[in-house]
Write a protein that holds these residues in place. Sequence first.
Motif, PDB file in Angstrom:
ATOM      1  N   HIS A  75      31.570  29.501 -76.705  1.00 14.12           N
ATOM      2  CA  HIS A  75      31.776  30.543 -75.714  1.00 14.12           C
ATOM      3  C   HIS A  75      31.962  29.890 -74.344  1.00 14.12           C
ATOM      4  N   GLU A 115      18.783  27.935 -81.872  1.00 15.72           N
ATOM      5  CA  GLU A 115      19.543  29.163 -82.143  1.00 15.72           C
ATOM      6  C   GLU A 115      20.342  29.601 -80.927  1.00 15.72           C
ATOM      7  N   LEU A 116      19.757  29.484 -79.726  1.00 16.70           N
ATOM      8  CA  LEU A 116      20.485  29.848 -78.511  1.00 16.70           C
ATOM      9  C   LEU A 116      21.688  28.938 -78.305  1.00 16.70           C
ATOM     10  N   LYS A 117      21.493  27.637 -78.534  1.00 18.61           N
ATOM     11  CA  LYS A 117      22.600  26.693 -78.373  1.00 18.61           C
ATOM     12  C   LYS A 117      23.726  27.011 -79.346  1.00 18.61           C
ATOM     13  N   GLU A 118      23.364  27.294 -80.599  1.00 17.03           N
ATOM     14  CA  GLU A 118      24.378  27.623 -81.600  1.00 17.03           C
ATOM     15  C   GLU A 118      25.105  28.922 -81.255  1.00 17.03           C
ATOM     16  N   ALA A 119      24.375  29.884 -80.717  1.00 16.54           N
ATOM     17  CA  ALA A 119      24.983  31.158 -80.331  1.00 16.54           C
ATOM     18  C   ALA A 119      25.952  30.981 -79.175  1.00 16.54           C
ATOM     19  N   ASN A 120      25.661  30.027 -78.293  1.00 20.19           N
ATOM     20  CA  ASN A 120      26.504  29.806 -77.117  1.00 20.19           C
ATOM     21  C   ASN A 120      27.635  28.817 -77.344  1.00 20.19           C
ATOM     22  N   ASP A 121      27.574  28.052 -78.424  1.00 24.63           N
ATOM     23  CA  ASP A 121      28.649  27.095 -78.712  1.00 24.63           C
ATOM     24  C   ASP A 121      29.953  27.857 -78.934  1.00 24.63           C
TER      25      ASP A 121
END
Length: 75
Positions: free
Chosen positions: A73, A65-71
């Motif tokens: 950006h 979830e963190l990786k997807e949120a940061n993709d």
Amino acid sequence: EPIREWLEREDRSQEWLARKAGMGDTYLSAILNDLRHPGPKILRKLDRAMGLPLGTLMVLYAQTELKEANDGHDG
């Protein structure tokens, strides 16, 4: 997808894992297809069924979830 990878590596079916974890195979299918997001209770059941240390899937899902949120950006 850590659950799908485990199923392939261990040569197990979704139905087997669902039964072992005490959930319906349609529910597990929805998790594997990102139609449902499992909460801590379900992740603990899956950890146990898969023979993983408790909390393993919770950590893996949080990282995803963190990786997807940061993709996308630039940070």
